[in-house]
Write a protein that holds these residues in place. Structure first.
Motif, PDB file in Angstrom:
ATOM      1  N   THR A   1       0.835  -1.196   0.000  1.00 40.37           N
ATOM      2  CA  THR A   1       0.000   0.000   0.000  1.00 40.37           C
ATOM      3  C   THR A   1       0.878   1.258   0.000  1.00 40.37           C
ATOM      4  OG1 THR A   1      -0.078   0.153   2.418  1.00 40.37           O
ATOM      5  CG2 THR A   1      -1.737  -1.244   1.333  1.00 40.37           C
ATOM      6  N   MET A   2       0.256   2.420  -0.264  1.00 37.72           N
ATOM      7  CA  MET A   2       0.989   3.680  -0.223  1.00 37.72           C
ATOM      8  C   MET A   2       1.501   3.961   1.185  1.00 37.72           C
ATOM      9  SD  MET A   2       1.683   5.398  -2.927  1.00 37.72           S
ATOM     10  CE  MET A   2       2.042   6.981  -2.175  1.00 37.72           C
ATOM     11  N   LYS A   3       0.747   3.553   2.202  1.00 38.58           N
ATOM     12  CA  LYS A   3       1.213   3.748   3.584  1.00 38.58           C
ATOM     13  C   LYS A   3       2.474   2.937   3.843  1.00 38.58           C
ATOM     14  CE  LYS A   3      -3.257   4.934   5.628  1.00 38.58           C
ATOM     15  NZ  LYS A   3      -4.293   4.583   6.633  1.00 38.58           N
ATOM     16  N   GLN A   4       2.517   1.704   3.332  1.00 35.29           N
ATOM     17  CA  GLN A   4       3.711   0.875   3.496  1.00 35.29           C
ATOM     18  C   GLN A   4       4.888   1.474   2.735  1.00 35.29           C
ATOM     19  OE1 GLN A   4       1.865  -2.874   2.201  1.00 35.29           O
ATOM     20  NE2 GLN A   4       2.394  -3.757   4.193  1.00 35.29           N
ATOM     21  N   PHE A   5       4.617   2.030   1.553  1.00 32.61           N
ATOM     22  CA  PHE A   5       5.670   2.673   0.781  1.00 32.61           C
ATOM     23  C   PHE A   5       6.217   3.887   1.534  1.00 32.61           C
ATOM     24  CE2 PHE A   5       6.794   5.991  -2.399  1.00 32.61           C
ATOM     25  CZ  PHE A   5       7.948   5.394  -2.886  1.00 32.61           C
ATOM     26  N   GLY A   6       5.337   4.723   2.086  1.00 38.64           N
ATOM     27  CA  GLY A   6       5.786   5.887   2.851  1.00 38.64           C
ATOM     28  C   GLY A   6       6.557   5.493   4.099  1.00 38.64           C
ATOM     29  N   LEU A   7       6.153   4.381   4.734  1.00 44.08           N
ATOM     30  CA  LEU A   7       6.816   3.912   5.940  1.00 44.08           C
ATOM     31  C   LEU A   7       8.265   3.513   5.670  1.00 44.08           C
ATOM     32  CD1 LEU A   7       6.507   3.259   8.949  1.00 44.08           C
ATOM     33  CD2 LEU A   7       5.693   0.974   8.300  1.00 44.08           C
ATOM     34  N   ILE A   8       8.547   3.086   4.438  1.00 45.76           N
ATOM     35  CA  ILE A   8       9.916   2.721   4.061  1.00 45.76           C
ATOM     36  C   ILE A   8      10.873   3.873   4.331  1.00 45.76           C
ATOM     37  CG2 ILE A   8      11.403   2.393   2.026  1.00 45.76           C
ATOM     38  CD1 ILE A   8      10.312  -0.202   2.684  1.00 45.76           C
ATOM     39  N   PHE A   9      10.457   5.103   4.017  1.00 46.25           N
ATOM     40  CA  PHE A   9      11.317   6.269   4.197  1.00 46.25           C
ATOM     41  C   PHE A   9      11.452   6.647   5.669  1.00 46.25           C
ATOM     42  CE2 PHE A   9       9.884   6.430  -0.164  1.00 46.25           C
ATOM     43  CZ  PHE A   9      11.051   6.713  -0.844  1.00 46.25           C
ATOM     44  N   THR A  10      10.417   6.334   6.448  1.00 43.79           N
ATOM     45  CA  THR A  10      10.518   6.527   7.897  1.00 43.79           C
ATOM     46  C   THR A  10      11.552   5.577   8.480  1.00 43.79           C
ATOM     47  OG1 THR A  10       8.168   7.113   7.943  1.00 43.79           O
ATOM     48  CG2 THR A  10       9.209   6.587  10.047  1.00 43.79           C
ATOM     49  N   ILE A  11      11.520   4.331   8.017  1.00 39.75           N
ATOM     50  CA  ILE A  11      12.516   3.343   8.455  1.00 39.75           C
ATOM     51  C   ILE A  11      13.915   3.789   8.038  1.00 39.75           C
ATOM     52  CG2 ILE A  11      13.315   0.964   8.111  1.00 39.75           C
ATOM     53  CD1 ILE A  11      10.323   0.202   7.743  1.00 39.75           C
ATOM     54  N   ASN A  12      14.014   4.321   6.824  1.00 33.60           N
ATOM     55  CA  ASN A  12      15.293   4.829   6.331  1.00 33.60           C
ATOM     56  C   ASN A  12      15.851   5.907   7.251  1.00 33.60           C
ATOM     57  OD1 ASN A  12      16.298   7.352   4.387  1.00 33.60           O
ATOM     58  ND2 ASN A  12      17.306   5.413   3.905  1.00 33.60           N
ATOM     59  N   ALA A  13      15.027   6.885   7.599  1.00 32.83           N
ATOM     60  CA  ALA A  13      15.487   7.990   8.447  1.00 32.83           C
ATOM     61  C   ALA A  13      15.777   7.535   9.870  1.00 32.83           C
ATOM     62  CB  ALA A  13      14.447   9.107   8.460  1.00 32.83           C
ATOM     63  N   THR A  14      14.933   6.635  10.399  1.00 33.27           N
ATOM     64  CA  THR A  14      15.144   6.141  11.765  1.00 33.27           C
ATOM     65  C   THR A  14      16.451   5.375  11.867  1.00 33.27           C
ATOM     66  OG1 THR A  14      12.737   5.958  12.066  1.00 33.27           O
ATOM     67  CG2 THR A  14      14.144   4.772  13.624  1.00 33.27           C
ATOM     68  N   SER A  15      16.731   4.540  10.871  1.00 28.95           N
ATOM     69  CA  SER A  15      17.987   3.787  10.896  1.00 28.95           C
ATOM     70  C   SER A  15      19.186   4.714  10.747  1.00 28.95           C
ATOM     71  CB  SER A  15      17.994   2.730   9.791  1.00 28.95           C
ATOM     72  OG  SER A  15      17.853   3.320   8.516  1.00 28.95           O
ATOM     73  N   LEU A  16      19.021   5.817  10.002  1.00 27.43           N
ATOM     74  CA  LEU A  16      20.109   6.785   9.868  1.00 27.43           C
ATOM     75  C   LEU A  16      20.447   7.441  11.201  1.00 27.43           C
ATOM     76  CD1 LEU A  16      19.456   8.574   6.464  1.00 27.43           C
ATOM     77  CD2 LEU A  16      21.527   7.360   7.125  1.00 27.43           C
ATOM     78  N   LEU A  17      19.422   7.637  12.048  1.00 31.93           N
ATOM     79  CA  LEU A  17      19.668   8.212  13.373  1.00 31.93           C
ATOM     80  C   LEU A  17      20.610   7.339  14.191  1.00 31.93           C
ATOM     81  CD1 LEU A  17      16.057   9.402  14.310  1.00 31.93           C
ATOM     82  CD2 LEU A  17      18.026  10.849  13.763  1.00 31.93           C
TER      83      LEU A  17
END
Length: 397
Positions: free
Chosen positions: A249-265
């Motif tokens: 879903t689009m929500k799952q796609f958007g969540l990918i970038f949240t995971i990306n930023a969280t892991s960068l932290l």
């Protein structure tokens, strides 16, 4: 110096929040809402990024030759006016005209932010990589917030999808307007200290490296930036279509970038401590990082579960954390106070060119062949880039 860094970090986060709003939904919006073919959507994003590249080039020249502050503001003004039009009038084909003007305005501002980063990093005490890393982390936090928010807002309101970025850029205009003295103070201090910094350098890096080898460095780095972004931008464009076709879903796609930023932290502070000890030369760090990025795409052709996409993104994140903030640092290492804005614009220009060509070429390969061919091709391209970086001559200082 700390206050300049703080406000620049805020501007960078806000700018990339807008990027997070605009980029992930454009391909889907043009394809699904405006009912245009995937190749047309890819072509629209290509033209958008080409105009962003023109804005990058103009921004670099204006930053070096005219007012740095008004270079940044002019880009914001163009973007705000365009986004207002997109908020109220999002129909084809006028949409593509507004989209490319948005790219032009954002290109000017993006180069100005990068050039400010280089100037402040040059005046800082210690390893300049740290501030570049912090700015990169801030950019990814902004993209993650924007892409996560738009994954909910997009389905609720197309108007808000484009109007919220207007409010973000207006806030940036207000910040720069009221903090003008602070930005001017930074510029004045840099100019007053110009002779000091110039004297600290044994010679112009171009002279030390050699004119011909210096040009070869720029050609290799420009090509690497272009091809690297060609591959990476698939996540901002065609990946949304690919994931939807795989049942996500689009929500799952958007969540990918949240995971990306969280892991960068988590990853970025480790990079700040470890990378300078592991890699004395910046080009070696970039080479390993690009290799890791390329290998991450091997997971995607047969991806059927969401966890596979998440794993691919996490591997990509490790690589990008090593590469994206380090290329501007390497360009800064090759710069003087007279050409720092112009050299930083190379990263913006060829990054925009890669973002321009990437979605369109990716959509063509996915349409004519398969997404699998696209992902395997990206891996091969990234490995070729990594090998070519060994030809870059970097000063050991």
């Amino acid at each position: 110096m700390r206050r300049q860094k703080m406000w620049l970090l805020i501007l960078n986060i806000t700018f990339n929040m807008v990027m997070g709003f605009i980029l992930p939904v454009n391909m889907v919006f043009i394809n699904k809402n405006l009912h245009e073919p995937l190749t047309t959507a890819g072509f629209a994003l290509m033209v958008y990024s080409l105009f962003m590249m023109i804005g990058n080039a103009l921004g670099g020249v204006l930053f070096d030759k005219t007012s740095r502050r008004w270079t940044l503001q002019s880009g914001y003004f163009i973007a705000v006016l365009t986004l207002l039009g997109m908020s109220f009038h999002h129909v084809w084909p006028s949409y593509i005209f507004m989209l490319v003007m948005l790219g032009f305005g954002m290109g000017i501002s993006y180069t100005a932010i990068n050039a400010y980063t280089a100037f402040i990093a040059e005046q800082s005490v210690g390893d300049s990589r740290i501030f570049f890393n912090n700015m990169y982390l801030a950019a990814n936090v902004g993209i993650a917030i924007g892409s996560t928010a738009v994954s909910f807002i997009f389905n609720a309101s197309i108007f808000l999808t484009f109007f919220i970025p207007v409010l973000m850029f207006v806030s940036c205009i207000i910040i720069v307007f009221f903090k003008a003295d602070l930005f001017d103070e930074t510029n004045e201090q840099a100019n007053k200290s110009h002779d000091h910094y110039h004297d600290d350098q044994p010679a112009d890096p171009k002279i030390e490296i050699g004119d011909r080898r210096f040009r070869l460095n720029l050609i290799i780095l420009s090509g690497a930036i272009f091809m690297m972004w060609m591959g990476y931008t698939q996540w901002d464009s065609n990946m949304s279509v690919y994931m939807l076709s795989r049942g996500m879903t689009m929500k799952q796609f958007g969540l990918i970038f949240t995971i990306n930023a969280t892991s960068l932290l988590i990853i970025q502070p480790i990079m700040n401590r470890v990378m300078s000890k592991l890699f004395k030369l910046l080009k070696n760090q970039i080479m390993i990082g690009i290799t890791i990025m390329g290998l991450s795409f091997l997971l995607l052709p047969n991806a059927k579960s969401y966890i596979t996409f998440v794993t691919a993104m996490l591997i990509l994140t490790v690589g990008e954390a090593m590469v994206f903030p380090t290329i501007p640092a390497l360009l800064n290492k090759m710069s003087t106070n007279k050409n720092r804005g112009s050299l930083q614009s190379l990263y913006s220009i060829f990054g925009s060119l890669g973002r321009a060509v990437g979605p369109y070429v990716g959509s063509l390969l996915a349409t004519w062949l398969t997404f699998g061919h696209l992902f395997y091709g990206i891996t091969v391209m990234m490995l070729i880039i990594a090998v070519s970086l060994q030809s870059v001559k970097e000063l050991d200082k």
